[in-house]
Design an enzyme around this catalytic site. Structure first.
Site, PDB file in Angstrom:
ATOM      1  N   SER A  53      40.786  47.488  37.642  1.00 23.07           N
ATOM      2  CA  SER A  53      39.367  47.593  37.280  1.00 23.07           C
ATOM      3  C   SER A  53      38.698  48.864  37.796  1.00 23.07           C
ATOM      4  O   SER A  53      37.616  49.213  37.337  1.00 23.07           O
ATOM      5  CB  SER A  53      38.599  46.371  37.783  1.00 23.07           C
ATOM      6  OG  SER A  53      38.583  46.343  39.189  1.00 23.07           O
ATOM      7  N   HIS A  92      34.774  47.584  43.847  1.00 23.69           N
ATOM      8  CA  HIS A  92      33.972  48.086  42.732  1.00 23.69           C
ATOM      9  C   HIS A  92      32.900  49.041  43.235  1.00 23.69           C
ATOM     10  O   HIS A  92      32.602  49.097  44.423  1.00 23.69           O
ATOM     11  CB  HIS A  92      33.331  46.937  41.954  1.00 23.69           C
ATOM     12  CG  HIS A  92      34.290  46.242  41.038  1.00 23.69           C
ATOM     13  ND1 HIS A  92      33.949  45.121  40.335  1.00 23.69           N
ATOM     14  CD2 HIS A  92      35.576  46.503  40.697  1.00 23.69           C
ATOM     15  CE1 HIS A  92      34.979  44.721  39.608  1.00 23.69           C
ATOM     16  NE2 HIS A  92      35.984  45.546  39.829  1.00 23.69           N
ATOM     17  N   ASP A 138      29.167  43.165  37.414  1.00 25.21           N
ATOM     18  CA  ASP A 138      29.928  42.088  38.042  1.00 25.21           C
ATOM     19  C   ASP A 138      29.195  40.759  38.157  1.00 25.21           C
ATOM     20  O   ASP A 138      29.681  39.868  38.850  1.00 25.21           O
ATOM     21  CB  ASP A 138      30.358  42.515  39.451  1.00 25.21           C
ATOM     22  CG  ASP A 138      31.398  43.608  39.431  1.00 25.21           C
ATOM     23  OD1 ASP A 138      31.958  43.879  38.364  1.00 25.21           O
ATOM     24  OD2 ASP A 138      31.649  44.189  40.501  1.00 25.21           O
TER      25      ASP A 138
END
Length: 196
Positions: A53, A92, A138
């Site tokens: 990701s 992230h 997210d």
């Protein structure tokens, strides 16, 4: 097999020394990990990227070094967080920060609405994250009823460095549990059968 172990059973002092050396290696590794945790203020100062990701910034298997001593996180910074109720580290990028404004409705633990923020609760920053390789933010990954991450509660640390592909060993060990048993058994035998 047992006949090859008989010289070690004949000298229990040497066997005890080797077992003690093995325990010393394990305890030293544990103390180094805990010392690094205290220094970085992160329960998990080193993590492995488990998914794609964050490509192209980080690949699956990259080893990340975290730092959690900064009181604030900036937009664009890459953080590692745990989803509430689960112990899966997610790497992230911070896309947006939200100021905690007094007098607004707040969602407290347990989902209770309408509780005003106290001055002490204003210290924690709220964050929205997204994977570089993902199409959306997210919010779907967060816990039920959670619209953002809390800096103090959810963030494990900010990424300060990395080593490419080194963490792939841990991915292999978690995907193939039998490999972990074989490796631990082999290491244990090497310590016991080692001659001084």
């Amino acid at each position: 097999m047992l006949s090859s172990l008989s010289p070690y059973m004949a000298n229990p002092r040497q066997t005890f020394t080797q077992v003690l050396n093995f325990a010393l290696v394990l305890s030293t590794a544990f103390m180094l990990w805990k010392g690094l945790s205290v220094y970085t203020n992160s329960a998990s100062p080193i993590v492995v990227v488990l998914s794609g990701s964050m490509e192209p910034a980080f690949q699956r298997g990259d080893l990340l070094f975290l730092w959690n001593r900064s009181p604030r996180v900036d937009v664009g910074e890459i953080v590692v967080y745990n989803v509430r109720g689960k112990d899966i580290p997610i790497v992230h990028r911070v896309m947006r920060t939200f100021p905690d404004v007094p007098g607004k409705d707040k969602t407290k633990k347990g989902g209770k609405q309408g509780v005003e923020a106290s001055p002490s609760s204003l210290e924690s920053q709220k964050l929205l994250t997204k994977g570089d390789n993902n199409l959306s933010d997210d919010t779907e990954l967060y816990a039920r009823g959670q619209d953002y991450l809390d800096r103090k509660e959810d963030i494990v640390g900010s990424v300060r460095g990395y080593i490419p592909a080194v963490g792939y060993v841990t991915i292999m060990l978690s995907e193939h549990p039998w490999l972990k048993s074989v490796l631990l058994g082999f290491m244990g035998l090497m310590v016991i059968l080692q001659r001084e």
